[in-house]
Design a protein around this motif. Structure first.
Motif, mmCIF file in Angstrom:
data_model
loop_
_atom_site.group_PDB
_atom_site.id
_atom_site.type_symbol
_atom_site.label_atom_id
_atom_site.label_comp_id
_atom_site.label_asym_id
_atom_site.label_seq_id
_atom_site.Cartn_x
_atom_site.Cartn_y
_atom_site.Cartn_z
ATOM 1 N N THR A 256 0.690 3.263 8.016
ATOM 2 C CA THR A 256 -0.120 2.989 6.829
ATOM 3 C C THR A 256 -1.149 4.091 6.585
ATOM 4 O OG1 THR A 256 -1.547 1.589 8.216
ATOM 5 C CG2 THR A 256 0.182 0.494 6.956
ATOM 6 N N LYS A 257 -1.627 4.687 7.686
ATOM 7 C CA LYS A 257 -2.604 5.768 7.536
ATOM 8 C C LYS A 257 -2.000 6.967 6.822
ATOM 9 C CE LYS A 257 -5.717 8.712 10.264
ATOM 10 N NZ LYS A 257 -6.189 9.054 11.638
ATOM 11 N N THR A 262 -2.395 1.944 -2.783
ATOM 12 C CA THR A 262 -3.365 1.365 -3.715
ATOM 13 C C THR A 262 -3.190 -0.144 -3.704
ATOM 14 O OG1 THR A 262 -1.842 1.508 -5.606
ATOM 15 C CG2 THR A 262 -3.284 3.411 -5.193
ATOM 16 N N ARG A 263 -4.267 -0.859 -3.919
ATOM 17 C CA ARG A 263 -4.220 -2.319 -3.909
ATOM 18 C C ARG A 263 -4.904 -2.867 -5.154
ATOM 19 N NH1 ARG A 263 -4.980 -0.964 1.572
ATOM 20 N NH2 ARG A 263 -3.533 -2.015 2.990
ATOM 21 N N ALA A 264 -4.252 -3.864 -5.755
ATOM 22 C CA ALA A 264 -4.865 -4.522 -6.907
ATOM 23 C C ALA A 264 -6.048 -5.356 -6.434
ATOM 24 C CB ALA A 264 -3.843 -5.420 -7.602
#
Length: 282
Positions: A256-257, A262-264
């Motif tokens: 993940t790093k 992006t996150r809503a």
């Protein structure tokens, strides 16, 4: 496995038992059946077997093979009967499953490469190389409610009463029927007043009454021994599990790093969306 897929398992057991005769050594691409021209291969059969519960996978090949082929034929035929566009739920489920399978494959490969005999030995050395031998104690006790009862029991023992028999008769603790035996234990495993008494005793010695939150105890120290570091084979599974847990966390963190994510926000996509399965039912 989804509950509805359990229906297909019946085919495994009720189908014929004869294995097909291949002209040459089969590969994953070897065709075992076709349905309206769509090929079913050895690879498909092996993939289905791998997804079965363990009790089915353990069945002999001659029991499984024909049943699995029939299962795939039925699934393909039924799948082909679906007309029109593939439902959104199926598309999304297939995407999720593909990602899960790929992620599982990557994780498995990384763990295989990292969990080696050398890594396990290093973990063992780190934990036990400087371990000092520890004293373990084997003791028995008689547990009663009051100090007066404990003093009376101590007097009987001093006069020659058998400890185990008195424990069976008088002790209110769960070890009473077993003669009060507590087996082997190390420091930190018993409540402090109990431990403090045991560590000052000599083998064969009977204590004065000792009070803990459980009541009043009369103890006898049966024997002591020195506990050395366990052999590697005895703790190998435990060490391997610990290494794996740390590696899984690290592998996930690294993945993940290194990704652009992006996150809503909650305003755009509230958590209450989970209560609307109709969004993917078309």
């Amino acid at each position: 496995m989804l509950k509805r897929n359990k229906f297909w398992l019946s085919a495994v057991l009720v189908a014929g038992l004869a294995l097909p005769a291949f002209a040459e050594e089969p590969t994953a691409d070897t065709v075992v059946a076709t349905v309206n021209g769509e090929k079913i291969t050895v690879g498909h059969v092996l993939a289905v077997k791998a997804s079965l519960p363990e009790q089915y996978q353990a069945l002999p090949d001659d029991v499984l093979f024909t049943g699995l082929v029939e299962q795939l034929i039925q699934q393909v035929a039924l799948s082909q009967s679906l007309k029109g566009e593939v439902p959104l739920r199926i598309k999304l489920t297939a995407e999720n499953e593909l990602n899960a399978q790929r992620a599982g494959y990557v994780m498995d490969q990384k763990l295989r490469a990292a969990i080696t005999d050398e890594a396990i030995q290093a973990a063992y050395d780190e934990r036990y190389a400087n371990m000092e031998p520890e004293t373990e104690y084997n003791a028995s006790h008689i547990l009663v409610e009051t100090e007066d009862e404990a003093k009376a029991i101590k007097k009987q023992l001093d006069e020659g009463a058998d400890f185990a028999e008195l424990a069976k008769e008088k002790s209110t603790g769960p070890s009473g029927p077993n003669g009060g035996s507590l087996g082997w234990f190390g420091k930190g495993m018993m409540v402090k007043p109990f431990e403090d008494a045991v560590v000052t005793m000599k083998a064969g010695e009977i204590s004065d009454p000792v009070q803990t939150q459980f009541g009043w105890h009369v103890l006898i120290l049966n024997e002591t021994r020195m506990k050395d570091a366990p052999p590697l084979e005895e703790v190998k599974g435990e060490l391997e599990a610990e290494i794996q847990q740390k590696l899984v966390e690290q592998i996930m963190a690294d993945a993940t790093k290194g990704a652009e994510i992006t996150r809503a926000d909650e305003e755009t996509v509230p958590a209450s969306v989970l209560s609307h399965p109709e969004l993917i039912d078309n």
